[in-house]
Write a protein that holds these residues in place. Structure first.
Motif, short mmCIF file in Angstrom:
data_model
loop_
_atom_site.label_atom_id
_atom_site.label_comp_id
_atom_site.label_asym_id
_atom_site.label_seq_id
_atom_site.Cartn_x
_atom_site.Cartn_y
_atom_site.Cartn_z
N MET A 155 -11.73 9.57 -4.27
CA MET A 155 -10.43 10.24 -4.18
C MET A 155 -9.60 9.60 -3.07
O MET A 155 -10.05 9.47 -1.94
CB MET A 155 -10.63 11.73 -3.92
CG MET A 155 -11.32 12.43 -5.08
SD MET A 155 -11.26 14.22 -4.94
CE MET A 155 -12.48 14.48 -3.68
N ASP A 156 -8.37 9.20 -3.43
CA ASP A 156 -7.50 8.49 -2.51
C ASP A 156 -6.41 9.44 -2.03
O ASP A 156 -5.45 9.70 -2.74
CB ASP A 156 -6.90 7.27 -3.22
CG ASP A 156 -6.43 6.21 -2.24
OD1 ASP A 156 -6.34 6.52 -1.04
OD2 ASP A 156 -6.18 5.08 -2.69
N GLU A 157 -6.56 9.95 -0.81
CA GLU A 157 -5.61 10.90 -0.23
C GLU A 157 -5.26 12.02 -1.21
O GLU A 157 -4.10 12.22 -1.55
CB GLU A 157 -4.34 10.17 0.22
CG GLU A 157 -4.67 9.00 1.15
CD GLU A 157 -3.40 8.33 1.73
OE1 GLU A 157 -2.37 9.01 1.82
OE2 GLU A 157 -3.47 7.15 2.07
N PRO A 158 -6.27 12.79 -1.63
CA PRO A 158 -6.03 13.77 -2.71
C PRO A 158 -5.25 15.00 -2.28
O PRO A 158 -4.76 15.73 -3.12
CB PRO A 158 -7.44 14.16 -3.14
CG PRO A 158 -8.29 13.93 -1.94
CD PRO A 158 -7.68 12.77 -1.21
N LYS A 197 -7.90 0.62 2.59
CA LYS A 197 -8.70 1.75 2.12
C LYS A 197 -8.64 1.87 0.59
O LYS A 197 -9.67 1.94 -0.08
CB LYS A 197 -8.21 3.05 2.74
CG LYS A 197 -8.22 3.06 4.26
CD LYS A 197 -7.68 4.34 4.83
CE LYS A 197 -6.21 4.59 4.51
NZ LYS A 197 -5.29 3.57 5.05
N SER A 198 -7.42 1.90 0.06
CA SER A 198 -7.27 2.05 -1.38
C SER A 198 -7.94 0.88 -2.10
O SER A 198 -8.59 1.06 -3.14
CB SER A 198 -5.80 2.11 -1.77
OG SER A 198 -5.19 3.21 -1.14
N SER A 199 -7.78 -0.29 -1.55
CA SER A 199 -8.36 -1.47 -2.20
C SER A 199 -9.87 -1.37 -2.24
O SER A 199 -10.51 -1.73 -3.23
CB SER A 199 -7.94 -2.74 -1.45
OG SER A 199 -6.54 -2.80 -1.37
N SER A 238 0.86 -1.19 0.00
CA SER A 238 0.00 0.00 0.00
C SER A 238 0.90 1.25 0.00
O SER A 238 2.11 1.17 0.24
CB SER A 238 -0.89 0.00 1.23
OG SER A 238 -0.18 0.47 2.35
N GLY A 239 0.28 2.40 -0.28
CA GLY A 239 1.06 3.63 -0.36
C GLY A 239 1.83 3.92 0.91
O GLY A 239 3.01 4.27 0.88
N GLY A 240 1.19 3.76 2.04
CA GLY A 240 1.85 4.03 3.31
C GLY A 240 2.94 3.02 3.61
O GLY A 240 3.97 3.37 4.20
N ALA A 249 -6.31 8.36 -7.99
CA ALA A 249 -5.55 7.33 -7.28
C ALA A 249 -4.59 7.95 -6.28
O ALA A 249 -4.39 9.17 -6.25
CB ALA A 249 -4.79 6.47 -8.28
N GLN A 250 -4.00 7.09 -5.47
CA GLN A 250 -3.06 7.56 -4.45
C GLN A 250 -1.79 8.13 -5.10
O GLN A 250 -1.23 9.10 -4.61
CB GLN A 250 -2.72 6.40 -3.50
CG GLN A 250 -2.14 6.84 -2.18
CD GLN A 250 -2.17 5.72 -1.14
OE1 GLN A 250 -2.71 4.64 -1.39
NE2 GLN A 250 -1.58 5.96 0.00
N GLN A 251 -1.37 7.52 -6.22
CA GLN A 251 -0.29 8.11 -7.02
C GLN A 251 -0.96 9.07 -8.00
O GLN A 251 -2.12 8.89 -8.35
CB GLN A 251 0.46 7.04 -7.81
CG GLN A 251 1.35 6.17 -6.95
CD GLN A 251 0.55 5.15 -6.19
OE1 GLN A 251 -0.45 4.65 -6.70
NE2 GLN A 251 0.95 4.86 -4.96
MG LIG Z 1 -3.86 3.61 0.13
#
Ligand SMILES: [Mg+2]
Ligand SMILES: Nc1ncnc2c1ncn2[C@@H]1O[C@H](COP(=O)(O)OP(=O)(O)OP(=O)(O)O)[C@@H](O)[C@H]1O
Ligand SMILES: Nc1ncnc2c1ncn2[C@@H]1O[C@H](COP(=O)(O)OP(=O)(O)OP(=O)(O)O)[C@@H](O)[C@H]1O
Ligand SMILES: [Mg+2]
Lengths: 250, 257, 304, 250, 257
Positions: free
Chosen positions: E161-164, E52-54, B139-141, E87-89
């Motif tokens: 939105m993933d951690e925008p 979360k992202s998943s 995951s990103g973190g 996405a997170q990226q």
């Molecule tokens: Mg994530």
């Protein structure tokens, strides 16, 4: 595995079909292009002859891939490591590709004799270029972020090459290897032009001179089989060995 | 479990003088001076695009071409090979496992990798179970924590970190802050962050980069307030308001001369 | 695409005829080159196009496929072509003796055929060199297995100079010998027809079987015959015309080859010696290169 | 520009040096390998002859690059778009590379005549493979994140290809193009085997057959010059057109 | 300057049922249900690596292979083409200028790009002067804002939105929050964030994902407290403490069953 076999079968049938169409388009002239059926019959009848020559050519292909591959990888590494070298040696590299075999055949024979060596050298020369070019291209396009990181970490020119640039360029090398594997069979055949007494290329030349066109195309069939097998094995291996290889990663 | 303590080198102070740094002809810094007191944490804040990462990169000797700048160390020796750098992107190598990514520095320097320390660090950043995964399976973190562990592995007198905790939840974030504070105690650290609370918890010097033209303002901290500070320290809230106010008085976001 | 060879009538526009040479233009092709250069073809109402292939094995196929009206080929190959069912027939002769020979360095270890025992012999894949060599060796009491054969494709004489082989088979006596001479490494030649191989026509003209009676062929042969006579009567003028048509051939080698070729040109290009073809077919059968002996008229005709 | 010229000069001198060494190594046998000086003299003396033939070959190379390039790019796009097609047609692609020119030369003449067409076809066939392989490789390695994004954005198979996969694969295509440009000259020369009366390949074969080794190597020199110019122009163009091309980006 | 208002589609409610979702055999979700009320903002928090992202990707139909899940929409029509995803990226395309990156969606759908709207959005995210730059010439926060602008350009009823805002300084962050809140008013939004304050400012429903096994807890909000809330709303501070406390009671960071 079964599905794989079906694909191979289907593509064989398709090739035969295309061939048959070409055969008809050439006006059914068997001395220009024999029918697939006739070729297959000849291939089966002369299976042991073909197998013997295929063995030689197969060995040349593999040795050529090994030779051209190793020298190609080494050249690319060398050129990538020394920018000034690159400017001066890339032209030499390009020239090496522009030389037709008949121009250097006598030289090759003079230096390497009529044995396997001159054929392998010729095959290597042809394989060498795609590998070097593709790998060098990959080596010179490493993501700047990684190079920055490696520099701060105190990597030397060599360790950065070893641990960052080479792995990052492996997918490019893989692409070059695929091209090389595709041209390797013709490389070996051209090598046999230099002078030989066995090999599929020799057999084809010989059959061509004797107007045994069906035998020539049977040999071609075997060569094609070698080529496809080789290509497929390479493709699988690369997919297995480089699982991370996206063109551009975010 | 704690990391085996390594004999720390004496703290190193730095002064960066950025005489003239440009990107494609647009001036970023002109005659900017940054002091990093030896063995202390400096936190750097500033609006997005003001030049924090670029400033950090100057110290890592990763300046844009044609930059005119100078780094003065307190021992007068060059800074080369005495810096650890954690970029804003995680820069994990996709073909290496997490563990191999973390020991990359040792391999680049042809040193034996301290695998015990790596394992302990992975444990501390919560990635022990992930050590054999490739980065694209994280995951990103988790990726950010892997990059953090790699930076902490480096064990250098000067540590530059560019928003190292930005992808972490508050709980993990505090844990990682504490971990970094412990492991990098008495190191010269420059931490770029957008979180005023983080800067106030960790910084012994808190700087705000404003611009353009880029200039540095120091946010004065109460005397006798040793870092890292407890999360529930009441002074944090006061300071946070003041620091936020300082940040607000800047030019519009994204502006560059 | 070319019009069929027999389509032309005696109109003002000349009839197009394509002749595939066996190799790049050289003095062996003198009759055709001179006939074109001196306008003998034009006099017959022909517009002749001389095409050179890179591979001597292609022209027969292309004639069979109708892509050329005539091709220059070799008698030994003709037998193999006929045996493989290629629908071509010999309609004329350019060079009426063998040119092929076995060549070694003069003053070297090979003074006679017997000296070849245990030696390395180079050849260019022509399809029947081993048969010729086998017969020659046997005439000297040796066997094919007494020598080592290597295919050297492009570089017959260099292979000798460089000492890579002790002799080569497939060298043309009018060409390679002069070449070696000029290079300062003169050679000696052993002639197949003197050493157990029946005499044959080196260069012949072949046409597709069903076009053997095309009027144009007769005209080509007539013009060629006229050219041969002109060459023999006016060798210097003929040479000048030759190098005028192909300036790049104006060198010592070709000049000497020209002189050596003249006596070997067929004086009667259209004439056919069936017995000679029959004898060579028998020779090839005996050497195992063909299975059956076909009636000569199936692959060689005299154009009337 | 001046520095560039110096590099070219230096690499020319280096080539001449290597050549001289090879010349000495071959025992100064001019019929195997003429000295660089002699070759240069011949090249200067026969400049107009060489120029005439170079023009033909140059045209063949460019047309071959155009033909092989266009067909190669189209094939790669087709194969990348239809996965089932890929499984069945890639073998055909590989076979196309394994065919030696002398096997199909008569067919090419039959279908395309003696003119430029058959030579360009042969050159295209050789150029085709590296381009297709490299581009296809690039097209099948697009970063998954971008494909995800494009899917959510409602891109169709075609627009995703057009706006994401193709641009992402351009650096790979560029690498393939470099290989192709390197083999193009020999492709044209091999094409001239099919039967021709002009072109550097024809001139070389011809000169070789007549033992005009100096002329052959002079032609080779010109061919090498063509090759290097082409390669260099391609390299520059790629560097200018694809400024973002890192192998793997973070 | 505001973006030209577009006739919004009627709000769309969603219910996601993740019956069984695994990565390489490791179960991530089993029988998890997520409700997104039509036309409201849902904020999702949780420790790093919890999924979360998943979860967000499930809604975007980007599930790992072999996933068993179902998305029920309030109008019973499939969700396809009605979702915008950040996405997170940042996923900016390196060969496109910022402007072209922002209008990518239109090109992918063969629609004419609304360049006026793009220009206005770029202005609003503070990147007007950067519209012709390539992404690699931007700072981290500038890249994130470009990605945000691209997402806002999409104008879809459901926005994920993933951690925008994770790479933005507090000032810019607030501006971007307000911008998003304005432009996505009455849209169904799922926002993943690590900042409790952000979740409390923007969320009409605030959920915490805990695990493993993953489960969702709703953080109750005071009634009659319309979002977006003012930064200086005193209730925020109280709620923040409560939400933080809820986050702390989780398993160690990075753990997965
Ligand atoms: Mg994530
Ligand atoms: N491609 C993958 N293969 C295997 N495991 C994966 C993959 N992607 C994610 N995971 C795992 O699934 C879990 C959930 O990942 P996810 O990205 O959803 O977390 P997250 O809650 O978004 O975390 P973060 O806050 O760090 O972004 C993590 O433990 C991660 O390691
Ligand atoms: N390679 C580049 N070429 C041109 N301009 C650049 C480049 N890299 C950065 N910039 C510009 O320089 C300025 C400073 O960038 P920098 O990355 O230092 O900002 P930052 O303060 O770290 O911002 P953030 O908080 O968003 O990360 C920005 O305006 C950015 O657009
Ligand atoms: Mg930054």
């Amino acid at each position: 595995m079964i599905r794989r076999l079906i694909h191979i079968l289907v593509s064989m049938v398709m090739t035969a079909l295309l061939w048959q169409i070409a055969y008809l388009a050439a006006g059914q002239q068997d001395y220009l292009l024999p029918s697939p059926l006739k070729t297959l019959t000849t291939a089966v009848l002369k299976a042991d002859l073909l197998a013997r020559h295929a063995l030689t050519t197969g060995a040349e292909i593999l040795l050529g891939l090994l030779g051209g591959g190793l020298v190609g990888v080494a050249s690319a590494l060398l050129l990538a490591s020394f920018a000034p070298l690159r400017r001066w040696l890339v032209p030499v590299l390009v020239i090496s590709q522009a030389i037709p075999v008949f121009a250097i055949a006598p030289l090759l024979v003079l230096w390497l004799g009529y044995g396997m060596a001159s054929k392998v050298a010729m095959a290597s020369l042809i394989i060498y270029f795609p590998i070097t070019t593709a790998f060098l291209d990959g080596l010179s396009r490493t993501a700047p972020g990684w190079l920055d990181l490696a520099q701060v970490m105190g990597g030397s020119r060599w360790t950065v090459l070893r641990h960052i640039r080479i792995p990052a360029a492996l997918p490019s090398l893989g692409a070059g290897l695929k091209v090389a594997v595709g041209v390797a069979p013709i490389g070996a055949v051209i090598g046999e032009w230099v002078g030989s007494s066995t090999g599929l290329g020799y057999l084809m030349l010989h059959a061509n001179a004797r107007m045994q066109v069906d035998l020539m195309f049977a040999a071609l069939l075997v060569l094609a089989g070698l080529a496809i097998t080789l290509f497929w094995v390479t493709d699988r291996l690369l997919a297995r060995l480089l699982p991370w290889r996206a063109t551009t990663n975010e | 479990m704690t990391v085996a303590s390594v004999a720390s080198p004496p703290p190193l102070g730095l002064t960066l003088t950025a005489r003239h740094v440009t990107y494609d002809g647009i001036t970023l810094f002109r005659d900017l001076t940054l002091d990093l007191p030896a063995g202390h944490w400096t936190c750097l804040l500033g609006i997005s695009g003001v030049g924090k990462s670029s400033l950090l990169r100057l110290l890592a000797d990763l300046a844009p071409a044609g930059s005119d700048y100078h780094v003065q160390t307190s021992d007068n020796r060059p800074l080369t090979d005495r810096v650890a750098y954690m970029a804003q992107q995680d820069l994990l190598l996709p073909w290496l496992s997490v563990l191999d990514n973390i020991t990359l520095g040792a391999r680049l320097r042809r040193q034996p990798a301290d695998t015990a320390r790596a394992a302990s660090l992975l444990e501390q950043v919560g990635l022990a179970d992930f050590r054999h995964r490739r980065p694209d399976q994280l995951s990103g973190g988790q990726r950010q924590r892997a990059a953090l562990a790699r930076t902490l592995m480096e064990d250098r007198p000067v540590v530059l970190m560019d928003e190292p905790f930005s992808a972490l939840d508050p709980v993990t974030r505090l844990q990682m802050q504490d971990l970094a504070a412990t492991l990098l105690d008495r190191r010269t650290v420059l931490l770029v962050t957008h979180d005023p609370l983080e800067a106030l918890r960790l910084g012994e010097q808190v700087l705000v980069l404003t611009g353009p033209p880029a200039s540095l303002t120091s946010h004065p901290l109460p005397a006798d307030w040793p870092a890292p500070r407890a999360v529930d320290d009441p002074r944090l809230t006061n300071q946070q308001g003041a620091l936020l106010a300082r940040l607000v008085h800047q030019r519009p976001a994204g502006a560059v001369s | 695409l070319l019009p069929p060879a027999n389509a032309a009538t005696s109109t003002a526009s000349a009839e197009k005829v394509t002749i595939m040479l066996d190799w790049f233009v050289n003095p062996d092709h003198a009759p055709l080159v001179i006939a074109k250069a001196k306008g003998f073809f034009a006099d017959e109402g022909l517009d002749v196009d001389l095409q050179a292939p890179a591979d001597p094995n292609d022209p027969p196929k292309l004639v069979a496929a109708g892509k050329a009206d005539l091709a220059v080929s070799y008698q030994p190959q003709l037998h193999l072509q006929a045996a493989e069912g290629l629908p071509v027939v010999r309609v004329g002769t350019l060079v009426a003796t063998p040119l092929n020979s076995l060549v070694a360095l003069k003053g070297g270890p090979i003074a006679s055929l017997k000296d070849l025992k245990g030696r390395k012999i180079g050849y260019s894949v022509g399809g029947f060199e081993d048969a010729v060599l086998g017969a020659m060796l046997e005439s000297a009491g040796l066997k094919l297995s007494d020598v080592e054969l290597v295919n050297i494709n492009f570089s017959l004489s260099p292979a000798i100079y460089a000492g890579q082989v002790d002799a080569v088979i497939g060298a043309f006596r009018n060409f390679e010998l002069n070449q070696m001479d000029l290079a300062g490494k003169p050679g000696i030649a052993f002639y197949p027809e003197e050493n157990g191989v029946p005499a044959y026509d080196e260069l012949i003209l072949i046409a597709r079987k069903d076009r053997a009676n095309a009027p144009a062929l007769k005209k080509v042969l007539a013009a060629s015959e006229r050219a041969v006579q002109y060459i023999l009567n006016h060798p210097t003028e003929a040479w000048d015309a030759f190098v005028k048509a192909y300036p790049e051939l104006n060198d010592d080698l070709n000049k000497r080859a020209w002189a050596d070729t003249l006596p070997r040109l067929a004086l009667r290009p259209a004439a056919l010696d069936s017995g000679r073809y029959q004898r060579f077919a028998e020779f090839l059968k005996q050497r195992g290169l063909i299975k059956d002996i076909l009636p000569v008229e199936q692959y060689a005709v005299a154009v009337r």
